[in-house]
Design a protein around this motif. Structure first.
Motif, short mmCIF file in Angstrom:
data_model
loop_
_atom_site.label_atom_id
_atom_site.label_comp_id
_atom_site.label_asym_id
_atom_site.label_seq_id
_atom_site.Cartn_x
_atom_site.Cartn_y
_atom_site.Cartn_z
N PHE A 177 0.80 -1.21 0.00
CA PHE A 177 0.00 0.00 0.00
C PHE A 177 0.84 1.28 0.00
CE2 PHE A 177 -2.39 -3.07 2.82
CZ PHE A 177 -3.18 -3.57 1.81
N ASP A 178 2.15 1.14 0.15
CA ASP A 178 3.06 2.29 0.29
C ASP A 178 3.70 2.64 -1.05
OD1 ASP A 178 4.98 4.16 0.91
OD2 ASP A 178 6.03 2.89 2.36
N PRO A 179 3.30 3.76 -1.66
CA PRO A 179 3.87 4.13 -2.96
C PRO A 179 5.39 4.34 -2.93
CG PRO A 179 2.02 5.56 -2.39
CD PRO A 179 2.30 4.70 -1.20
N GLU A 180 5.96 4.54 -1.76
CA GLU A 180 7.41 4.73 -1.63
C GLU A 180 8.15 3.39 -1.52
OE1 GLU A 180 8.75 7.84 -1.84
OE2 GLU A 180 6.67 8.43 -2.24
N SER A 181 7.43 2.32 -1.34
CA SER A 181 8.04 1.00 -1.17
C SER A 181 8.35 0.35 -2.51
CB SER A 181 7.09 0.08 -0.39
OG SER A 181 7.57 -1.24 -0.38
N ALA A 182 9.44 -0.39 -2.55
CA ALA A 182 9.78 -1.17 -3.74
C ALA A 182 8.74 -2.27 -3.99
CB ALA A 182 11.16 -1.80 -3.57
N TYR A 183 7.94 -2.57 -2.98
CA TYR A 183 6.95 -3.64 -3.08
C TYR A 183 5.53 -3.11 -3.27
CZ TYR A 183 10.95 -6.20 -1.38
OH TYR A 183 12.20 -6.72 -1.23
N PHE A 184 5.41 -1.82 -3.57
CA PHE A 184 4.10 -1.20 -3.80
C PHE A 184 3.38 -1.90 -4.95
CE2 PHE A 184 1.67 2.17 -6.13
CZ PHE A 184 0.66 2.31 -5.20
N ASP A 185 2.08 -2.11 -4.76
CA ASP A 185 1.24 -2.71 -5.80
C ASP A 185 0.00 -1.83 -5.98
OD1 ASP A 185 -0.49 -4.16 -7.41
OD2 ASP A 185 -0.04 -6.06 -6.45
N PRO A 186 -0.05 -1.05 -7.06
CA PRO A 186 -1.19 -0.14 -7.27
C PRO A 186 -2.53 -0.87 -7.45
CG PRO A 186 0.19 -0.21 -9.23
CD PRO A 186 0.90 -0.99 -8.17
N LYS A 187 -2.50 -2.16 -7.75
CA LYS A 187 -3.74 -2.92 -7.93
C LYS A 187 -4.28 -3.46 -6.61
CE LYS A 187 -2.66 -4.27 -12.64
NZ LYS A 187 -2.40 -5.38 -13.55
N SER A 188 -3.55 -3.24 -5.54
CA SER A 188 -3.94 -3.75 -4.23
C SER A 188 -4.55 -2.63 -3.40
CB SER A 188 -2.71 -4.32 -3.54
OG SER A 188 -3.09 -5.04 -2.41
N SER A 189 -5.47 -2.99 -2.51
CA SER A 189 -6.06 -2.01 -1.61
C SER A 189 -6.26 -2.66 -0.24
CB SER A 189 -7.41 -1.53 -2.14
OG SER A 189 -8.37 -2.57 -2.05
N PRO A 190 -6.39 -1.85 0.81
CA PRO A 190 -6.64 -2.44 2.13
C PRO A 190 -7.91 -3.29 2.17
CG PRO A 190 -5.93 -0.16 2.37
CD PRO A 190 -6.16 -0.40 0.89
N GLU A 191 -8.88 -2.95 1.34
CA GLU A 191 -10.12 -3.73 1.28
C GLU A 191 -9.93 -5.06 0.54
OE1 GLU A 191 -9.98 -0.44 0.00
OE2 GLU A 191 -10.46 0.30 2.01
N LYS A 192 -9.03 -5.05 -0.44
CA LYS A 192 -8.74 -6.26 -1.23
C LYS A 192 -7.23 -6.43 -1.37
CE LYS A 192 -11.63 -7.72 -4.32
NZ LYS A 192 -12.25 -7.90 -5.62
N PRO A 193 -6.57 -6.80 -0.29
CA PRO A 193 -5.11 -6.96 -0.37
C PRO A 193 -4.75 -8.16 -1.25
CG PRO A 193 -5.91 -7.73 1.75
CD PRO A 193 -7.08 -7.13 1.04
N ARG A 194 -3.65 -8.02 -1.98
CA ARG A 194 -3.17 -9.10 -2.83
C ARG A 194 -2.03 -9.87 -2.18
NH1 ARG A 194 -2.08 -6.77 -8.73
NH2 ARG A 194 -2.09 -8.96 -9.26
#
Length: 157
Positions: free
Chosen positions: A79-96
């Motif tokens: 969920f963190d846009p600053e993280s190397a592991y950020f996933d824009p398709k993921s959300s707190p409601e629907k985590p991947r």
């Protein structure tokens, strides 16, 4: 209780890094493979034992042991846009992506190298020794766990 092998690149995170953390505990996050994610989400549970395996380095092999101290939960790095592991398709409601917490238990005197692991006949079925089947999170049978622990502690590395 189940047994696992978690791979990490020691330049990024090593058994020594885990040992140095407060309470010797850290989230095992950043896993971005669906099969490994499914293990973390659905199978890895509090109390399970984990080999910490160093890969992509000079001394490739099992470096030590950790215990799962928290079962699967959403990986906040997605969920963190600053993280190397950020996933824009993921959300707190629907985590991947999911992670677990691990707590340091033991560092082996020396790394149990992959070359030696491959030479142990009883270890021929572990995914680690089979080409094309090297996940960052993989199950280990109780028998494999016992054999590998014995080899590591006996200084056969």
């Amino acid at each position: 209780m189940a047994y696992w092998l978690f791979k990490t690149e020691p330049d990024t995170f090593s058994i020594d890094d885990l040992k140095a953390r407060p309470a010797r505990t850290e989230p095992w996050d950043g896993v971005r493979n669906y099969q490994a994610r499914n293990f973390l989400r659905d199978n890895v549970a509090k109390g399970d034992s984990v080999f910490i395996y160093h890969s992509s380095c000079k001394a490739v092999g099992i470096a030590g042991i950790a215990t799962v101290s928290r079962s699967g939960y959403p990986d906040d790095t997605q969920f963190d846009p600053e993280s190397a592991y950020f996933d824009p398709k993921s959300s707190p409601e629907k985590p991947r992506w999911f992670c677990v917490n691990v707590t340091f238990e033991e560092k082996f005197v020396q790394i149990l190298p992959l070359k030696l692991i491959k030479s142990i006949p009883q270890i021929s079925e572990i995914p680690l020794v089979n080409k094309g089947n090297r996940l960052s999170v993989m199950p280990v049978t109780k028998r494999e766990w016992e054999i590998l622990c014995h080899a590591a502690r006996a200084g056969k590395a």
